[in-house]
Design an enzyme around this catalytic site. Structure first.
Site, PDB file in Angstrom:
ATOM      1  N   GLY A 107      42.478  87.731  64.700  1.00  0.00           N
ATOM      2  CA  GLY A 107      42.023  88.798  65.592  1.00  0.00           C
ATOM      3  C   GLY A 107      40.519  88.803  65.798  1.00  0.00           C
ATOM      4  O   GLY A 107      40.034  88.889  66.933  1.00  0.00           O
ATOM      5  N   GLY A 156      47.643  88.832  62.900  1.00  0.00           N
ATOM      6  CA  GLY A 156      48.404  88.603  61.668  1.00  0.00           C
ATOM      7  C   GLY A 156      49.496  87.560  61.845  1.00  0.00           C
ATOM      8  O   GLY A 156      49.732  86.736  60.965  1.00  0.00           O
ATOM      9  N   LYS A 164      37.247  86.821  53.274  1.00  0.00           N
ATOM     10  CA  LYS A 164      37.614  86.494  51.906  1.00  0.00           C
ATOM     11  C   LYS A 164      38.489  85.245  51.755  1.00  0.00           C
ATOM     12  O   LYS A 164      39.353  84.979  52.574  1.00  0.00           O
ATOM     13  CB  LYS A 164      38.390  87.666  51.316  1.00  0.00           C
ATOM     14  CG  LYS A 164      37.586  88.936  51.244  1.00  0.00           C
ATOM     15  CD  LYS A 164      38.236  89.866  50.237  1.00  0.00           C
ATOM     16  CE  LYS A 164      38.353  91.279  50.735  1.00  0.00           C
ATOM     17  NZ  LYS A 164      39.594  91.904  50.314  1.00  0.00           N
ATOM     18  N   ARG A 168      46.606  92.402  76.350  1.00  0.00           N
ATOM     19  CA  ARG A 168      47.975  92.174  75.880  1.00  0.00           C
ATOM     20  C   ARG A 168      49.007  92.439  76.973  1.00  0.00           C
ATOM     21  O   ARG A 168      50.060  91.790  76.998  1.00  0.00           O
ATOM     22  CB  ARG A 168      48.268  93.052  74.664  1.00  0.00           C
ATOM     23  CG  ARG A 168      47.593  92.497  73.430  1.00  0.00           C
ATOM     24  CD  ARG A 168      47.948  93.312  72.217  1.00  0.00           C
ATOM     25  NE  ARG A 168      47.468  92.632  71.020  1.00  0.00           N
ATOM     26  CZ  ARG A 168      47.220  93.242  69.884  1.00  0.00           C
ATOM     27  NH1 ARG A 168      47.405  94.549  69.772  1.00  0.00           N
ATOM     28  NH2 ARG A 168      46.787  92.561  68.855  1.00  0.00           N
TER      29      ARG A 168
END
Ligand code: ADP
Ligand code: MG
Length: 393
Positions: free
Chosen positions: A350, A373, A197, A36
């Site tokens: 991620g 996210g 999910k 990052r």
């Protein structure tokens, strides 16, 4: 949608507050993974070359408004010094007199890193006074923290009301890559969706189905779709209450002529461990006592062949529990197929980004989003607060 960037304004001699995403893993007081930090370097280097006074601000971890000594940004400053090969000043505050004095004493081309912005309660609350205090440090605001752009916080959104606010190069690239894939993909456009999910991905699915030519589904969420088709899925991850959603997505796909691919065989085991004894079964014969933890070889072939014909591929979500070697082959096959397809390939999420890195295929993707996210919310079709706050071109 187009936002002003660093190139649209003159920064020479100005104090430039840059929101970066330096939320890196630390280990033993050192930066364990500098991905990052490296991602923000083009923006920082450009500002240095332009003789700007560079003031960097980031969060690290979840100190929730408290000063947590282990979450100070000093290790990040040291790593950044090594990368830039020049001194990086660091203060123990992010605003107020100490920070202002440090900012005001910067010479053109110098770099200052402020303290962890989440040490302050006002940050996550997006407190207007707090945002104004932060803005007092600088003349211009640049947001290069795509990974934090889905949060309406003081350093990602509020501060932009007080200063000319533009996108940094990383932010610009993320918006361009993710935006163009949603708005004008080169066709055929295939989305490969997996992960755990259905409930995590409903909005992504709903946003993508009308845009793609082919939708490929794998991972844990495939079992809710298989159950919707009437298959028994044993002890696989199943969200019974999401079966209607799966049915609806299948209907929308059919009515729009979108090809939807589901697993035809799966790797099953009694338990999800790296020593699990696994076997391959067709989806019509999943044993009641076992769970599906990866796509099977026939599915790998089916998916790889489909991907080979794509001009654009968007991938989010591993095909199986790739963290465990017995269930990694599906994710590996899909990643390899995307790399070999020669298509424009964008990876969001991620765990998907981690999988691509682990497989050594990162260099063969067109773009791997740095925002977990944030990239998901972007793919859901939401306007991110950190992007919305920037000036339109
Ligand atoms: P991303 O972070 O890329 O958006 P997700 O967080 O949605 O991806 O999903 C990643 C997780 O999904 C991984 O931890 C992986 O182990 C899990 N997963 C994938 N396939 C299965 C499966 N068949 N059963 C249970 N978990 C699965
Ligand atoms: Mg994840």
């Amino acid at each position: 949608m187009a936002k002003k960037t660093l190139r649209d304004l003159s920064v020479s001699g100005k104090k430039v507050l840059v929101r970066v995403d330096f939320n890196v893993p630390l280990k033993g007081g050192q930066v364990a993974d500098d991905t990052r930090i490296l991602a923000a370097v083009p923006t920082i280097e450009y500002l240095i070359q332009q003789d700007a006074k560079v003031i960097l601000v980031s969060h690290l971890g979840r100190p929730k408004g408290n000063v947590v000594p282990e979450l100070r940004l000093d290790p990040v400053a040291r790593r950044l010094e090594e990368i830039l090969e020049r001194p990086v000043k660091k203060v123990n505050e992010a605003l107020g007199p100490v920070a202002e004095r440090a900012a005001n004493s910067l010479l053109p081309g110098e770099v200052l890193l402020l303290e962890n912005i989440r040490f302050y309660r006002g940050e996550e609350k997006n407190d207007p006074d707090f945002a104004a205090g932060l803005a007092r440090l600088a003349d211009v605001y640049v947001n290069d923290a795509f990974g934090a752009a889905h949060r309406a916080h003081a350093s990602t959104a509020g501060v932009a009301q007080h200063l000319p606010a533009v996108a940094g190069f990383l932010m610009e690239k993320e918006i361009r890559m993710l935006g163009s894939i949603l708005e004008e993909p080169k066709r055929p456009f295939i989305a490969v969706l997996g992960g755990a999910k259905v409930s995590d991905k409903i909005k992504v699915l709903n946003n993508l189905v009308p845009k793609v030519n082919t939708l490929i589904i794998g991972g844990g969420m495939a079992f809710t779709f298989l159950a919707a088709q009437g298959y028994g899925v044993g002890r696989s991850l199943l969200e019974e209450d999401k079966i209607p959603v799966a049915k609806e997505i299948m209907q929308v796909a059919e009515s729009r002529g979108v090809k939807l691919l589901l697993p035809v065989d799966v790797v099953v085991a009694q338990e999800a461990t790296d020593k699990a004894v696994s076997q391959v079964v067709p989806v019509s014969a999943i044993p009641a006592a076992e769970m599906g933890l990866d796509i099977g070889p026939a599915t790998r072939k089916l998916y790889s062949e489909a991907i080979a014909g794509a001009s654009t591929v968007l991938w989010n979500g591993p095909m199986g529990m790739f963290e465990l070697p017995p269930f990694a082959a599906g994710t590996q096959a899909v990643a390899q197929a995307i790399a070999d397809s020669g298509s424009i390939s964008v990876v969001g999420g991620g765990d998907s980004a981690a999988a691509v890195a682990k497989l050594g295929l990162a260099g063969r993707m067109t773009h791997i989003s740095t925002g977990g996210g944030a990239s998901l919310e972007f793919l859901e079709g939401k306007e991110l607060p950190g992007v919305a706050a920037l000036q339109d071109k």
